[in-house]
Design an enzyme around this catalytic site. Structure first.
Site, PDB file in Angstrom:
ATOM      1  N   LYS A  69       0.822  -1.125   0.177  1.00  8.41           N
ATOM      2  CA  LYS A  69       0.111  -0.409  -0.270  1.00  8.41           C
ATOM      3  C   LYS A  69       0.836   0.905  -0.119  1.00  8.41           C
ATOM      4  O   LYS A  69       0.979   2.414  -0.345  1.00  8.41           O
ATOM      5  CB  LYS A  69      -0.985  -0.136   1.131  1.00  8.41           C
ATOM      6  CG  LYS A  69      -1.977  -1.062   1.315  1.00  8.41           C
ATOM      7  CD  LYS A  69      -2.714  -0.403   2.310  1.00  8.41           C
ATOM      8  CE  LYS A  69      -4.217  -1.409   2.518  1.00  8.41           C
ATOM      9  NZ  LYS A  69      -5.278  -1.372   3.669  1.00  8.41           N
ATOM     10  N   ASP A 116      -9.876   3.404   2.801  1.00  8.29           N
ATOM     11  CA  ASP A 116      -9.902   2.295   3.687  1.00  8.29           C
ATOM     12  C   ASP A 116     -10.845   3.647   4.651  1.00  8.29           C
ATOM     13  O   ASP A 116     -11.804   3.350   5.333  1.00  8.29           O
ATOM     14  CB  ASP A 116      -8.712   1.934   4.337  1.00  8.29           C
ATOM     15  CG  ASP A 116      -8.287   0.651   3.357  1.00  8.29           C
ATOM     16  OD1 ASP A 116      -9.457  -0.078   3.198  1.00  8.29           O
ATOM     17  OD2 ASP A 116      -7.408   0.711   3.661  1.00  8.29           O
TER      18      ASP A 116
END
Ligand code: NAP
Length: 503
Positions: free
Chosen positions: A292, A329
């Site tokens: 990520k 997220d």
């Protein structure tokens, strides 16, 4: 739509079980591979006594070194094939073709398997296979990284130019994408197992997954491709969720798992439109651990939220080839929380953990005006994250009393099935009384040990599946511009988590 076939491999030691599997396979497969090498020696003849298959069958009698189940001497192989006791279609290893052993079959597959990796001279092997009179060529190599699958997909292009039927397979978790996309690019056939326990080669998906989740026979060269980039992809429910959304909207799109170790190589050889070695309509990626943060350096644009969180979990590849990064997220975390709890402005929130998920949570909570305290076992990590976002921090241990807080968020992996942490919890009942909500980001199992500890003192709980679905829905919106179907995506995730076999 494509013209490729799904072949289910059947493997059992006894003829009885073998034939039962053939019967089940014939309900779902286009053809069935009869793996005679799986049978005990004395069971081979027995198979022919009670047969019930309405489908075309392929006989295979593979020696161990080519992926077969048992050691077979050359004599045994010769005896099997000269007995004439096999089906109209047969799969012979390249060496048998080259020995010019004359067997009797109307339709032949010439195969080569390498379980160690991708042979350097794969083109030479292909040339040798192409020189045989086989009707179909099959090459299966072991993929140790997603990019290893490129070799067989390039051979598929060669085979098309040579007007040869070809089956490209990269085995293992990293090669799954070749099994899913092969038919859409002109492969003659792809292999699948009858069920989760019946895989006859590494990385083989079940026939239900191939048909229900990935819809492999509906894909073609115009199919838009999306994918999950992670080190390990086997347990992910993202393919289920995203493919359910594509199906709901009737889009010619598929979401494929890419098990990636070397991110630089993956981005260069498979993603970046300027350098990639495969011509495909790759439109988007979900990115998860451990990529990520690193992914950010390969992107043309990273949006403000992702920059502030310091991680990208979503990449959109535009028609003009630009790579754009986002993070869903934070929003995926906060939406279910607000839907359950209401306004969280000035709410006192304790977050357990100081890793990637905690970062997104802290960012989102701060945006909403909550008062955040980070608790971590490693105080230095808690302090670093707290300083960055200007929130409080403290040591996580069994002495902490969470009563002064309204909401507690678990952003540690404790409680998750993966890694055997299911019976662990970062806090106990005595620490939790008085909370107004416990939000556990762990989603497998749906009710964690920590949630049960909280429920024992009547604290309402919210599980991580809601966040998982919410962040995936936002990814869908970024990629397709459409509102994602929450019910279908949630149900698809649950089916995988609960191990339901058929839609
Ligand atoms: P991560 O970056 O590895 O961070 C994990 C955090 O948990 C670290 O602070 C780690 O501390 C701490 N931790 C690990 N083991 C611990 C233990 N035994 N006791 C106390 N603390 C411990 O992982 P992540 O990406 O943040 O993910 C954390 C969890 O959230 C995972 O279970 C993940 O599945 C879940 N998650 C769910 C969603 C969703 O959509 N529902 C989204 C993201 C993440 P150290 O640094 O000291 O190791």
């Amino acid at each position: 739509m494509n013209n490729g076939l799904i072949c289910v491999s059947v493997c059992s030691e006894t003829a009885d079980e073998f034939n039962k599997k053939v019967e089940s396979a014939s309900e779902v497969a286009d053809l069935i591979e009869l793996r005679f090498d799986c049978l005990d020696k004395n069971q081979i003849e027995e198979v022919w006594k009670a047969r019930a298959s309405s489908k075309q069958e392929i006989s295979t009698f593979r020696p161990k070194e080519q992926g077969g189940k048992r050691d077979l001497s050359f004599q045994e192989r010769e005896d099997f094939w000269t007995s004439g006791n096999f089906t109209e279609w047969a799969d012979w290893e390249l060496e048998l073709f080259e020995l010019k052993v004359s067997f009797f079959s109307r339709f032949s597959i010439c195969s080569h398997h390498d379980f160690n990796g991708v042979p350097e001279k794969l083109n030479v092997i292909y040339d040798r296979m192409n020189a045989t009179n086989a009707d179909v060529l099959k090459i299966a190599v072991q993929a140790n990284d997603a990019t290893d699958g490129l070799a067989v997909m390039k051979l598929l292009e060669r085979a098309k130019a040579d007007n040869k039927n070809f089956i490209p397979i990269a085995m293992g978790e990293s090669g799954v994408w070749t099994r899913i996309l092969g038919l859409s690019r002109g492969a003659f056939m792809t292999f699948a197992s009858l069920d989760e326990t019946g895989a006859t080669a590494p990385g083989q998906l079940t026939v239900q997954e191939m048909i229900d989740v990935y819809r492999v026979k509906e894909l073609d060269e115009n199919t838009e491709i999306y994918g999950l980039v992670a080190e390990s992809v086997t347990h992910s429910v993202s393919p289920q969720m995203h493919n359910a959304a594509f199906k709901f909207h009737n889009l010619n799109a598929v979401y494929v798992p890419f098990a990636v170790k070397n991110l630089e190589e993956f981005m260069r050889r498979m993603v970046n439109p300027k350098t990639r070695e495969i011509d495909w309509k790759l439109r988007g990626l979900s990115v998860t651990n451990p990529h990520k943060v690193e992914i950010m350096k390969y992107l043309d644009f990273v949006d403000e939220t992702a920059q502030k969180i310091g991680a990208v979990n979503t990449v959109k590849i535009t028609e003009s080839g630009e790579l754009r990064g986002f993070n869903t997220d934070a929003q995926g975390f906060i939406e279910p929380l607000k839907n359950t709890y209401g306004d969280i402005k000035n709410c006192k929130v304790a977050i357990l953990g100081a890793g990637g998920a905690a970062r997104a949570c802290v960012y989102a909570l701060k945006q909403e005006g909550a008062e955040v305290t980070i608790f971590a076992r490693n105080l230095e990590k808690a302090e670093a994250l707290a300083t960055e976002f200007d929130v409080a921090f403290a040591q996580l241990d069994e002495e902490v009393d969470f009563k002064p807080f309204n909401i507690l968020v678990n952003a540690t992996p404790l409680g998750t099935k993966k890694g055997g942490l299911e019976n662990e919890a970062p806090a106990k009942t005595v620490q939790l009384g008085g909370l107004k909500l416990l939000y556990d980001l762990v989603y497998n199992p749906q009710t964690t040990k920590l949630m049960r500890e909280a429920q024992a003192v009547f604290v309402p709980t919210l599980g991580g599946l809601s966040m998982l679905v919410a962040q995936a829905m936002i990814q869908q919106k970024i990629w397709t511009g459409l509102d994602a179907p929450m019910k279908e995506m949630g149900a698809a995730a649950l089916r995988k988590l609960e191990g339901v076999k058929r839609l």
